[in-house]
Scaffold this motif. Sequence first.
Motif, mmCIF file in Angstrom:
data_model
loop_
_atom_site.group_PDB
_atom_site.id
_atom_site.type_symbol
_atom_site.label_atom_id
_atom_site.label_comp_id
_atom_site.label_asym_id
_atom_site.label_seq_id
_atom_site.Cartn_x
_atom_site.Cartn_y
_atom_site.Cartn_z
ATOM 1 N N PHE A 92 0.812 -1.222 0.000
ATOM 2 C CA PHE A 92 0.000 0.000 0.000
ATOM 3 C C PHE A 92 0.847 1.273 0.000
ATOM 4 N N LEU A 93 2.167 1.133 -0.047
ATOM 5 C CA LEU A 93 3.057 2.292 -0.011
ATOM 6 C C LEU A 93 3.645 2.525 -1.395
ATOM 7 N N GLY A 94 3.357 3.679 -1.976
ATOM 8 C CA GLY A 94 3.844 3.991 -3.307
ATOM 9 C C GLY A 94 5.292 4.446 -3.306
ATOM 10 N N ASP A 95 5.837 4.585 -4.512
ATOM 11 C CA ASP A 95 7.233 4.996 -4.670
ATOM 12 C C ASP A 95 7.460 6.454 -4.289
ATOM 13 N N ASN A 96 6.401 7.256 -4.264
ATOM 14 C CA ASN A 96 6.556 8.685 -3.981
ATOM 15 C C ASN A 96 6.669 8.998 -2.489
ATOM 16 N N LEU A 97 6.315 8.060 -1.641
ATOM 17 C CA LEU A 97 6.258 8.340 -0.208
ATOM 18 C C LEU A 97 7.618 8.713 0.366
ATOM 19 N N VAL A 98 8.649 7.929 0.062
ATOM 20 C CA VAL A 98 9.970 8.169 0.659
ATOM 21 C C VAL A 98 10.540 9.529 0.267
ATOM 22 N N PRO A 99 10.594 9.896 -1.038
ATOM 23 C CA PRO A 99 11.142 11.217 -1.367
ATOM 24 C C PRO A 99 10.327 12.378 -0.794
ATOM 25 N N GLN A 100 9.009 12.217 -0.725
ATOM 26 C CA GLN A 100 8.176 13.287 -0.169
ATOM 27 C C GLN A 100 8.403 13.448 1.330
ATOM 28 N N MET A 101 8.480 12.332 2.051
ATOM 29 C CA MET A 101 8.739 12.402 3.486
ATOM 30 C C MET A 101 10.123 12.962 3.774
ATOM 31 N N CYS A 102 11.105 12.524 2.992
ATOM 32 C CA CYS A 102 12.468 13.016 3.192
ATOM 33 C C CYS A 102 12.569 14.515 2.901
ATOM 34 N N SER A 103 11.918 14.958 1.834
ATOM 35 C CA SER A 103 11.944 16.385 1.486
ATOM 36 C C SER A 103 11.342 17.232 2.597
ATOM 37 N N LEU A 104 10.185 16.806 3.083
ATOM 38 C CA LEU A 104 9.524 17.537 4.160
ATOM 39 C C LEU A 104 10.360 17.493 5.429
ATOM 40 N N GLY A 105 10.925 16.347 5.715
ATOM 41 C CA GLY A 105 11.753 16.212 6.910
ATOM 42 C C GLY A 105 12.985 17.091 6.864
ATOM 43 N N TYR A 106 13.616 17.163 5.707
ATOM 44 C CA TYR A 106 14.801 18.008 5.577
ATOM 45 C C TYR A 106 14.446 19.493 5.722
ATOM 46 N N LEU A 107 13.269 19.876 5.248
ATOM 47 C CA LEU A 107 12.838 21.263 5.427
ATOM 48 C C LEU A 107 12.654 21.591 6.910
ATOM 49 N N ILE A 108 12.044 20.668 7.649
ATOM 50 C CA ILE A 108 11.876 20.868 9.090
ATOM 51 C C ILE A 108 13.237 20.924 9.769
ATOM 52 N N LEU A 109 14.141 20.049 9.338
ATOM 53 C CA LEU A 109 15.482 20.009 9.911
ATOM 54 C C LEU A 109 16.249 21.299 9.632
ATOM 55 N N PHE A 110 16.028 21.898 8.460
ATOM 56 C CA PHE A 110 16.701 23.155 8.113
ATOM 57 C C PHE A 110 16.443 24.220 9.169
ATOM 58 N N PHE A 111 15.204 24.288 9.648
ATOM 59 C CA PHE A 111 14.865 25.295 10.639
ATOM 60 C C PHE A 111 15.437 24.972 12.017
ATOM 61 N N SER A 112 15.784 23.704 12.245
ATOM 62 C CA SER A 112 16.514 23.380 13.471
ATOM 63 C C SER A 112 17.886 24.038 13.448
ATOM 64 N N GLY A 113 18.551 23.971 12.293
ATOM 65 C CA GLY A 113 19.832 24.653 12.151
ATOM 66 C C GLY A 113 19.688 26.153 12.291
ATOM 67 N N PHE A 114 18.633 26.689 11.708
ATOM 68 C CA PHE A 114 18.362 28.130 11.831
ATOM 69 C C PHE A 114 18.181 28.515 13.287
ATOM 70 N N ASN A 115 17.408 27.726 14.027
ATOM 71 C CA ASN A 115 17.155 28.037 15.440
ATOM 72 C C ASN A 115 18.419 27.928 16.279
ATOM 73 N N LEU A 116 19.308 27.009 15.920
ATOM 74 C CA LEU A 116 20.552 26.849 16.663
ATOM 75 C C LEU A 116 21.407 28.101 16.575
#
Length: 229
Positions: free
Chosen positions: A173-197
């Motif tokens: 039930f998991l398509g091929d698009n799930l991993v790149p989309q989750m990783c992209s969103l996760g990296y965006l959230i992580l970017f702001f962790s660096g900004f906050n630091l």
Amino acid sequence: MGFIVSGGSIFVGGMLGSLFGRRISLKNEAVLAIGIMLISVVGVLENILSISGGKIVGEHTVIVTIALIAGCTLGDVLKLEERVSSLSGRDGQEQNGFIDSVLFFGIGGLQMSGPILYALEGDSFQLMLKGVIDFPFALMLGAAYGKRVSLSAAVIVAMQLLTAALVRLMGNFLGDNLVPQMCSLGYLILFFSGFNLICAPRYKIRNINMLPGVVLVILYNLFAEVLHG
């Protein structure tokens, strides 16, 4: 073995960094933050862009952007960041360090592909490779934040085991698009962790409130697969 190496490298690196990192100048926090932001930018570009017909194409830009905005809105309504910070009764440096460590080590291609590869083929190589890569960053985060960085290892391993279990149960039930989309969103959230630091407490982005976006991406992909199934 792969799960032990992956989690153990974070635990040991965080402990060593907290014990011996006091000799390191606090200016290294800026270096760490810049490193996190650069890794995040590269991670987003790797997962959100592709080459088609000799042109660079953004395959997942719309979905990731909508999920980020909708997730952030939902997180603000739920006051997610305030609730997470209140779990320890404070909003101090160590609490932020635990959250940022979970984000840093829990987001990325190897965090997703490692458990998936193990679940499908029994191959632990990518999990062990992740442990090798994470160790120096655990040292730096431990030096900047303290021992709570080591505690994030338990969360990371739990996430990996859950991912492997879900792939075995719901792989169809998991398509091929799930991993790149989750990783992209996760990296965006992580970017702001660096900004906050770098910028906190004068400027602070409530990036924890963005986390519901990850759930929205998963739900979208499950719904899309059911419709096309």
